[in-house]
Design a protein around this motif. Structure first.
Motif, PDB file in Angstrom:
ATOM      1  N   HIS A 142     135.632 -13.112 -48.108  1.00  0.00           N
ATOM      2  CA  HIS A 142     134.874 -13.272 -49.341  1.00  0.00           C
ATOM      3  C   HIS A 142     135.637 -14.193 -50.294  1.00  0.00           C
ATOM      4  O   HIS A 142     136.872 -14.207 -50.304  1.00  0.00           O
ATOM      5  CB  HIS A 142     134.656 -11.921 -50.023  1.00  0.00           C
ATOM      6  CG  HIS A 142     133.858 -10.974 -49.193  1.00  0.00           C
ATOM      7  ND1 HIS A 142     132.621 -11.288 -48.691  1.00  0.00           N
ATOM      8  CD2 HIS A 142     134.109  -9.708 -48.792  1.00  0.00           C
ATOM      9  CE1 HIS A 142     132.140 -10.261 -48.019  1.00  0.00           C
ATOM     10  NE2 HIS A 142     133.029  -9.287 -48.057  1.00  0.00           N
ATOM     11  N   PRO A 143     134.941 -14.966 -51.097  1.00  0.00           N
ATOM     12  CA  PRO A 143     135.634 -15.773 -52.099  1.00  0.00           C
ATOM     13  C   PRO A 143     136.306 -14.880 -53.131  1.00  0.00           C
ATOM     14  O   PRO A 143     135.882 -13.738 -53.338  1.00  0.00           O
ATOM     15  CB  PRO A 143     134.496 -16.595 -52.730  1.00  0.00           C
ATOM     16  CG  PRO A 143     133.268 -15.781 -52.486  1.00  0.00           C
ATOM     17  CD  PRO A 143     133.478 -15.105 -51.173  1.00  0.00           C
ATOM     18  N   PRO A 144     137.363 -15.344 -53.758  1.00  0.00           N
ATOM     19  CA  PRO A 144     138.018 -14.514 -54.773  1.00  0.00           C
ATOM     20  C   PRO A 144     137.067 -14.193 -55.908  1.00  0.00           C
ATOM     21  O   PRO A 144     136.208 -14.997 -56.269  1.00  0.00           O
ATOM     22  CB  PRO A 144     139.189 -15.392 -55.242  1.00  0.00           C
ATOM     23  CG  PRO A 144     138.797 -16.789 -54.863  1.00  0.00           C
ATOM     24  CD  PRO A 144     137.980 -16.662 -53.622  1.00  0.00           C
ATOM     25  N   VAL A 145     137.215 -13.005 -56.456  1.00  0.00           N
ATOM     26  CA  VAL A 145     136.346 -12.577 -57.552  1.00  0.00           C
ATOM     27  C   VAL A 145     136.655 -13.390 -58.801  1.00  0.00           C
ATOM     28  O   VAL A 145     137.827 -13.595 -59.159  1.00  0.00           O
ATOM     29  CB  VAL A 145     136.534 -11.071 -57.832  1.00  0.00           C
ATOM     30  CG1 VAL A 145     135.740 -10.643 -59.059  1.00  0.00           C
ATOM     31  CG2 VAL A 145     136.113 -10.254 -56.610  1.00  0.00           C
ATOM     32  N   ASP A 146     135.603 -13.862 -59.449  1.00  0.00           N
ATOM     33  CA  ASP A 146     135.772 -14.670 -60.654  1.00  0.00           C
ATOM     34  C   ASP A 146     136.536 -13.893 -61.722  1.00  0.00           C
ATOM     35  O   ASP A 146     136.328 -12.688 -61.904  1.00  0.00           O
ATOM     36  CB  ASP A 146     134.390 -15.076 -61.184  1.00  0.00           C
ATOM     37  CG  ASP A 146     134.482 -16.021 -62.359  1.00  0.00           C
ATOM     38  OD1 ASP A 146     134.635 -17.234 -62.124  1.00  0.00           O
ATOM     39  OD2 ASP A 146     134.408 -15.554 -63.512  1.00  0.00           O
ATOM     40  N   LYS A 147     137.389 -14.606 -62.430  1.00  0.00           N
ATOM     41  CA  LYS A 147     138.254 -13.974 -63.430  1.00  0.00           C
ATOM     42  C   LYS A 147     137.462 -13.257 -64.512  1.00  0.00           C
ATOM     43  O   LYS A 147     137.860 -12.187 -64.991  1.00  0.00           O
ATOM     44  CB  LYS A 147     139.166 -15.035 -64.058  1.00  0.00           C
ATOM     45  CG  LYS A 147     140.177 -14.488 -65.047  1.00  0.00           C
ATOM     46  CD  LYS A 147     141.061 -15.595 -65.582  1.00  0.00           C
ATOM     47  CE  LYS A 147     142.074 -15.037 -66.592  1.00  0.00           C
ATOM     48  NZ  LYS A 147     142.938 -16.123 -67.134  1.00  0.00           N
ATOM     49  N   LYS A 148     136.317 -13.817 -64.899  1.00  0.00           N
ATOM     50  CA  LYS A 148     135.531 -13.185 -65.961  1.00  0.00           C
ATOM     51  C   LYS A 148     134.971 -11.843 -65.517  1.00  0.00           C
ATOM     52  O   LYS A 148     134.797 -10.930 -66.341  1.00  0.00           O
ATOM     53  CB  LYS A 148     134.403 -14.118 -66.409  1.00  0.00           C
ATOM     54  CG  LYS A 148     134.895 -15.356 -67.148  1.00  0.00           C
ATOM     55  CD  LYS A 148     133.742 -16.242 -67.576  1.00  0.00           C
ATOM     56  CE  LYS A 148     134.248 -17.482 -68.312  1.00  0.00           C
ATOM     57  NZ  LYS A 148     133.140 -18.376 -68.714  1.00  0.00           N
ATOM     58  N   ILE A 149     134.679 -11.695 -64.233  1.00  0.00           N
ATOM     59  CA  ILE A 149     134.190 -10.417 -63.722  1.00  0.00           C
ATOM     60  C   ILE A 149     135.294  -9.367 -63.792  1.00  0.00           C
ATOM     61  O   ILE A 149     135.066  -8.230 -64.236  1.00  0.00           O
ATOM     62  CB  ILE A 149     133.678 -10.568 -62.276  1.00  0.00           C
ATOM     63  CG1 ILE A 149     132.458 -11.494 -62.246  1.00  0.00           C
ATOM     64  CG2 ILE A 149     133.336  -9.215 -61.672  1.00  0.00           C
ATOM     65  CD1 ILE A 149     131.947 -11.793 -60.852  1.00  0.00           C
ATOM     66  N   THR A 150     136.493  -9.742 -63.361  1.00  0.00           N
ATOM     67  CA  THR A 150     137.598  -8.781 -63.404  1.00  0.00           C
ATOM     68  C   THR A 150     137.975  -8.441 -64.849  1.00  0.00           C
ATOM     69  O   THR A 150     138.316  -7.299 -65.157  1.00  0.00           O
ATOM     70  CB  THR A 150     138.825  -9.322 -62.657  1.00  0.00           C
ATOM     71  OG1 THR A 150     139.235 -10.572 -63.239  1.00  0.00           O
ATOM     72  CG2 THR A 150     138.508  -9.547 -61.190  1.00  0.00           C
TER      73      THR A 150
END
Length: 223
Positions: A142-150
């Protein structure tokens, strides 16, 4: 003279853009969710008097009502639902194994979306399953989770898996309602199970219907 005026104007606008846009971005990231209140103060809740625990829900269906999020989840059919747990007992509660399901009017059972689920919905054109490709010894990642989501998860999710005695905690979960009948919350509920006491005793499940929230909302708008 005229060309000088326009050159000066363009330089001024460029300077303002440099100054204003970072301020706007910083302001968006500094917004906070409303303070968590005791669960009984929300329209939609389920109270267990013998266990001294109450669970409430507070969904957000309009972006303007939860503009503290960094990303437009609602536009992507991800409904934020704040789950609030008030522990009026003398013992701590353990949420490590808790399950909070969205059950639609048609009895579709949806778990809360993971950060990977949210990331795929917002940023991916295809949903890779993370399985082995036949005959090729490589794994799809999976692509890394976007920083804004975390960051949103850190700022607005559950702060802890423990609810101390005589305290309230709350956090936002996201439910993927794409494909459900519109409005997806009508007749639906949040079903919360597997809350345990510190001693390991499992509490009875909580069922909180969204219709209670709808009724309070329509009553407020008619005043």
């Amino acid at each position: 003279m005229k060309s000088y005026f326009f050159r000066t104007l363009r330089r001024s606008l460029a300077f303002l853009a440099v100054m204003v846009f970072p301020l706007a971005a910083a302001h968006a990231g500094s917004k906070k969710a409303p303070p968590v209140r005791p669960a009984r103060e929300y329209p939609a809740y389920d109270a267990h008097p013998q266990e001294h625990v109450t669970v409430a829900i507070d969904p957000c269906t309009e972006p303007r009502d939860c503009d503290f999020f960094r990303l437009p989840y609602i536009r992507h059919s991800l409904i934020p639902v704040r789950v609030i747990i008030t522990n009026d007992s003398d013992a701590a509660l353990n949420l490590e194994e808790v399950r909070m399901q969205f059950i639609s009017a048609n009895n579709d059972k949806l778990p809360a979306a993971t950060l990977d689920d949210i990331n795929r919905r917002l940023f991916s054109t295809k949903e890779a399953k993370g399985t082995k490709v036949p005959l090729i010894p490589l794994t799809i990642h999976h692509p890394p989770v976007d920083k804004k989501i975390t960051q949103d998860d850190q700022d607005f999710g559950f702060p802890s898996t423990t609810v101390a005695p005589h305290s309230t905690v709350g956090g936002y979960l996201f439910y993927d309602v794409k494909g459900l009948d519109d409005p997806p919350l009508k007749g639906a509920e949040i079903y919360v199970k597997m809350i345990h006491t510190a001693a390991g005793k499992e509490l009875f499940a909580f069922s909180i219907p969204f219709n209670k929230w709808f009724a309070a909302k329509s009553g407020a708008s008619s005043r």
